[in-house]
Write an enzyme that holds these catalytic residues in place. Structure first.
Site: not given
Ligand code: NOJ
Ligand code: NOJ
Length: 484
Positions: A206, A209
């Site tokens: 999603d 991520e």
């Molecule tokens: C970075 C991701 O973008 C974020 O959404 C996620 O919760 C964290 N990593 C931990 O996996």
């Molecule tokens: C974490 C977020 O969950 C994700 O959607 C985003 O792409 C990355 N950070 C980078 O900003």
């Protein structure tokens, strides 16, 4: 329309239930004054993150932070959303002006860099989530693929290609880099459309991520890309492809509706989860609101002002108001801060406890502004209800402002925005200067301007006495009585 009205009334009330009377906004600034400055600051800082020194042309960094956390990458999703703001800036600049040339240049660079990304050999192919700032693929462990990326990238570039051609741009330049009408293709938009039109049935990670399955957000942006892709293919005389993209978009549209759950009364973000974080029990996620906002240009099945999206927003607000301690000071002009989803544990650096985010709080405001504009665009309103509609639209706009007041409260005087707001202290947390946070303020400001413009037109046209904001009066308005 009248069901929307009821839904909105409840919405306006839902967080006032959690309100206390404390008011600690800086009294010397009105929201308008703050937003004027914050908008300009956001545009500057967003542009600072497009191709900063030391990166390849076309790169958009998610944040300048290179450690704790390391966000110094070109994320396909973030970049597409940010460059769609640059594209709108391009459309707003007068043709031939230095700004218009500057934005156009940035967009061509972004298209060129994106095409290079597509040609890289990556771990997951087209749905690869992020690249290093020199264009090489990131090969560490990650939640991949993320198939929203190519769809968002296609939508941004299609809108650019249309605007560029409408301004008399060269069709040859478009054919060379953006859309060649050939199969197999050598161009960035068509490659993303080919991928999206054949891969939309696949599960993926999603936008956060974290979860593997079928996501409302991903499906909505895929639908929107194929929908505008079909129209654009027609413009480029690629008739067979236009039919194919259209057909796939219609199939996808049917499937998108399966995410609506009448029992819970909100949109389910993920269906058929089969991997990733297991703890999203409620399946209630601000991603569904972002999905409607990020497809607002297309006639997507769920617009930001649709009943389903507003009910989902309402549920998010009512559950998140008590979830974050800082929301304890919410009051009649200060709405609660909103996070990604209730069970979130990402704190911006690692796993502990989730917080409200800037871009999700701004998204609720933006949704309400779109709703207010929509209410005033309705030409079927009987004249006996016009006054009520105006009143309602004013209330909805004000409620949007109360969410921006929340962002404003936690924004330092410098105007710097990070990813999150600490749920206990109210200070910024996580990636500093998050490009997407700035983008969210800019798009919310545009939606607000539109709502204010329409309100003004209505008031100028039909001078009526619009009462000041007293929420206890909202329930008295005729539109509500029509319902009961
Ligand atoms: C970075 C991701 O973008 C974020 O959404 C996620 O919760 C964290 N990593 C931990 O996996
Ligand atoms: C974490 C977020 O969950 C994700 O959607 C985003 O792409 C990355 N950070 C980078 O900003």
């Amino acid at each position: 329309m009248q069901t929307i009205a009821v839904c909105l009334l409840t919405f306006v009330f839902i967080w006032t239930a959690f309100a206390s009377s404390s008011e600690n906004l800086k009294p010397h600034h009105t929201l308008d004054e703050w937003l004027d400055r914050q908008y300009a600051f956001s545009v500057d800082h967003l542009l600072d993150n497009v191709h900063p020194v030391g990166t390849s042309a076309g790169v958009v960094i998610a944040s300048p932070s290179q450690s704790h956390p390391d966000y110094y990458y070109h994320w396909v999703r973030d970049s597409a959303l940010v460059m769609s703001v640059v594209e709108r800036l391009y459309e707003r600049a007068s043709p031939g002006s230095p700004e218009s040339k500057r934005y156009e240049h940035l967009l061509w660079n972004y298209a060129t860099f994106s095409r290079m990304n597509q040609l890289q050999k990556t771990k997951s192919g087209f749905g690869e989530p992020k690249f290093h700032v020199n264009g090489s693929p990131f090969n560490g462990n990650w939640g991949r693929p993320q198939n929203d990326g190519p769809a968002l990238r296609a939508s941004t570039l299609i809108r650019f290609a249309n605007a560029y051609l409408d301004r008399g741009g060269s069709i040859e330049a478009v054919k060379k880099l953006l859309y060649d009408s050939r199969y197999p293709t050598q161009t960035v938009i068509k490659a993303d459309l080919e991928f999206t039109s054949s891969a939309w049935r696949d599960k993926c990670f999603d936008l956060w991520e974290e979860v593997y399955g079928h996501h409302f957000y991903t499906r909505m942006v895929q639908y929107a890309a194929l929908q505008s892709g079909a129209q654009f293919a027609k413009r480029m005389k690629d008739v067979g492809a236009a039919d194919w993209y259209k057909l796939q978009s219609m199939k996808l549209k049917q499937i998108v509706t399966t995410h609506w759950d009448p029992v819970s009364g909100y949109m389910q973000e993920t269906l058929d989860q089969s991997g990733g974080l297991p703890d999203k029990i409620l399946n209630l996620d601000t991603a569904t609101i972002l999905a409607a906002l990020h497809t607002v240009d297309q006639t997507s099945p769920y617009r930001p002002f649709s009943q389903e999206i507003l009910l989902t927003a309402q549920e998010l607000v009512s559950r998140m108001a008590p979830l974050y301690p800082i929301n304890g000071n919410s009051n009649l002009t200060l709405a609660p801060a909103i996070g990604r989803y209730c069970e979130d544990t990402y704190d911006g650096y690692g796993r502990s406890e989730g917080n409200p985010w800037i871009l999700t709080t701004a998204a609720i405001a933006e949704t309400l502004y779109h709703t207010a504009s929509h209410l005033l665009e309705d030409t079927t309103i009987p004249s006996s209800l016009k006054h009520s509609y105006l009143h309602l639209a004013q209330n909805v706009t004000d409620t949007g402002d109360h969410f921006l007041n929340r962002v404003r409260l936690h924004t330092p005087t410098s105007g710097s925005l990070s990813e999150q707001v600490n749920k206990n202290t109210g200070f910024m947390q996580g990636a500093p200067h998050l490009t997407w946070s700035y983008a969210s303020i800019i798009t919310a400001t545009w939606a607000r301007e539109k709502a204010l413009r329409k309100l003004k037109e209505w008031k100028d046209d039909r001078p009526v006495d619009v009462p000041a904001q007293h929420y206890d009066r909202v329930f008295q308005i005729p539109i509500f009585r029509v319902q009961v």
